[in-house]
Write an enzyme that holds these catalytic residues in place. Structure first.
Site, mmCIF file in Angstrom:
data_model
loop_
_atom_site.group_PDB
_atom_site.id
_atom_site.type_symbol
_atom_site.label_atom_id
_atom_site.label_comp_id
_atom_site.label_asym_id
_atom_site.label_seq_id
_atom_site.Cartn_x
_atom_site.Cartn_y
_atom_site.Cartn_z
ATOM 1 N N ASP A 1 -9.497 -6.598 -4.555
ATOM 2 C CA ASP A 1 -8.741 -5.445 -4.069
ATOM 3 C C ASP A 1 -9.432 -4.151 -4.480
ATOM 4 O OD1 ASP A 1 -6.663 -3.758 -3.205
ATOM 5 O OD2 ASP A 1 -5.135 -5.169 -3.868
ATOM 6 N N HIS B 1 -7.239 -6.056 -0.214
ATOM 7 C CA HIS B 1 -6.101 -5.147 -0.166
ATOM 8 C C HIS B 1 -4.960 -5.704 0.687
ATOM 9 C CE1 HIS B 1 -3.907 -1.446 -0.386
ATOM 10 N NE2 HIS B 1 -4.086 -1.122 0.882
ATOM 11 N N SER C 1 0.827 -1.205 0.000
ATOM 12 C CA SER C 1 0.000 0.000 0.000
ATOM 13 C C SER C 1 0.868 1.265 0.000
ATOM 14 C CB SER C 1 -0.964 -0.031 1.185
ATOM 15 O OG SER C 1 -1.985 0.920 1.040
#
Length: 545
Positions: A487, A519, A290
């Site tokens: 995701d 995610h 991320s």
């Protein structure tokens, strides 16, 4: 080309191995609050830093290599509303002054010979005056270099801009210099402890190194097979690393966008470079999730000679957003009039706030099997809830951190975090969810620091103000993208990056979609994620001893 691998069945649960007889048992993490009364009890008895350390150790004990510290006799006492993990309320100033004494004669992981150590690595406090005017500016144009200008885009002198002293938790180093520290978990074979190459794993926003408890051993074994050291870090200002003043990364809202982004990136990129120097590593394979993927990419562009490869797990900030603006490099600016084109007022149109709200809710309220589907349903959410999220997004754009809101709601905090933990990590075992909840809440309510980067780096909607896509073609090393099949990060960012990399002559990169994952794909489907990371690490030859 994007690949969707055949399913791999993950192990149902991560069990905690039996500890040596000398290791005192840890108190069980509190149950996740289900109502205000239990939330009030949890809030009252939480001791911030010390509680977060205890939560981290619960996760670390899942490794056979980790020899835990002694637990104080007063660890469990009675508060007004229930059990407490400490006889007193600790403050954020209760930070360690030396290396953490968590490891005592550490044990090898099964038969691999790996040894886990946890320590604080001290580094100089980042100097914001050394940040470039544009994130993609060459290093020889940064302030302080021989070819750089001493005046920034706003006309302020780079040498006099930062006169104010920054107060933060730190340790005095040599000659009285103030230094911060990076919370560092190393899992390495003794014979590789002097290796000049390493695999370094970097967490995302609202996370910390403990989130990788399902990946610690697998990644370390893969790295060790190539003779490299393995590290898992808490970013400076996050997790259990020191928490410098957010003024080191903040900029006024009217600051030109490139300078604003650059200052925030510099806080993390420069601290990672200082950490690298401190541990004696010359070359790294960076694994980033991320925001950690975004920052790992930014570091790779800034210090290409230090990076052997990139493995990006659902990276943030890669693609162009719907309101994308391309900002010229500092060397391309010919007049002060150009500066006006680089400053954009905070977006407030209904569409922009809707997009931002979609992104926030997709992360906060979806499980691994439903992130993509939930995204499509957001327009149907209740009027009150949607407008509450819009308020949070409005505050985000103006520098308000999600954690500042959490800290301000007091006894409602554990209840809110509990709802997030239960929803988002529902696929994990009950014990894992409980321990993650304790860890998340403990690290989230500490003094605000690195968390304030979010509104400077990302615009509402979670799109980068200066996307990595604009810089990715500079990379000459293998880049591996991974996304979950559910995701909320768009795989198109990875696919577009592959095209640009190929056009620039880099044909060593790939993009993969992980089945049954959202995610947090490394937690949702750890077996498959670990397998792909293993393949990526082993494909990069080691050059230095």
């Amino acid at each position: 080309m994007t690949t969707t691998p055949q399913p791999i069945h993950a192990s149902p649960s991560t069990s905690i191995p039996e500890r040596p007889l000398s290791a005192p048992p840890l108190p069980r993490a509190r149950d996740i609050p289900k109502d205000f009364k239990s939330s009030l009890s949890a809030w009252w008895s939480t001791s911030s830093y010390k509680e977060a350390r205890l939560a981290e150790e619960r996760l670390l004990r899942r490794m056979a290599a980790f020899e835990p510290s002694s637990v104080p006799a007063q660890q469990v006492s009675k508060g007004w509303f229930g059990s407490s993990s400490s006889s007193k309320q600790a403050t954020d100033n209760d930070l360690p002054e030396t290396e953490i004494g968590q490891i005592k004669d550490p044990l090898p992981i099964s038969s691999t010979g790996l040894v886990a150590t946890l320590r604080n690595v001290f580094i100089p406090t980042p100097n914001p005056t050394l940040a470039p005017q544009h994130p993609a500016d060459p290093r020889d144009l940064t302030p302080g270099s021989a070819t750089s200008s001493s005046t920034d885009l706003s006309g302020a002198s780079a040498n006099t801009k930062e006169k104010k002293k920054h107060h933060h938790e730190c340790k005095k180093g040599e000659e009285g210099k103030m230094v911060d520290f990076i919370n560092t978990l190393e899992i390495t074979k003794p014979q590789d402890k002097d290796s000049k190459e390493a695999v370094v794993v970097l967490h995302g926003y609202a996370a910390a190194l403990g989130f990788f408890f399902r990946n610690w051993e697998s990644i370390s074994v893969s790295s060790s097979s190539t003779g490299r050291r393995t590290f898992f870090l808490d970013w400076l200002g996050m997790g259990l690393s020191s928490r410098p003043s957010p003024s080191l990364l903040n900029s006024p809202s009217n600051t030109p966008i490139p300078s604003r982004v650059s200052r925030a990136e510099h806080f993390f990129v420069s601290s990672l470079e200082s950490w690298r120097e401190s541990v004696g590593v010359e070359k790294m394979i960076l694994v980033g999730h991320s925001l950690g993927g975004y920052l790992a990419s930014a570091y790779s562009v800034r210090y290409p000679e230090r990076v052997k490869g990139l493995i990006l797990l659902s990276p943030a900030g890669i693609p162009h957003g719907p309101e994308y603006v391309k900002y010229p490099l500092s060397s391309e600016l010919t007049s002060r009039d150009n500066v006006q084109t680089q400053t954009r007022s905070p977006p407030e149109t209904p569409q922009e706030l809707d997009d931002a709200t979609d992104a926030a809710e997709a992360e906060l309220n979806s499980g691994p099997q439903g992130e993509a589907k939930e995204w499509a349903k957001r327009r149907e959410e209740s009027f009150v809830r949607r407008n509450m999220m819009k308020f949070f997004t409005w505050g985000w754009e103006r520098g308000m951190s999600p954690f500042s809101i959490l800290r301000s709601v007091g006894p409602f905090g554990p209840l809110w975090v509990g709802k997030y933990s239960s929803r988002r990590f529902a696929a994990q075992s009950e014990e894992d969810v409980r321990d993650l909840h304790s860890y998340i809440y403990g690290t989230s309510i500490m003094k605000g620091s690195g968390e304030y980067c979010i509104s400077h780096i990302l615009a509402p909607g979670a799109y980068a103000r200066i996307p990595i896509l604009d810089r990715i073609n500079r990379l000459k090393v293998p880049v591996t993208f991974m996304y979950g099949d559910n995701d909320w990060m768009d795989v198109k960012g990875g696919e577009d990056s592959l095209k640009l990399l190929e056009e620039s002559g880099n044909t060593q990169s790939s993009c993969h979609v992980i089945p049954k994952a959202g995610h947090h794909l490394y937690l949702d489907n750890p077996d498959y994620t670990n397998k792909l990371i293993d393949k990526a690490i082993k494909a990069i030859p080691k050059e230095l001893s």
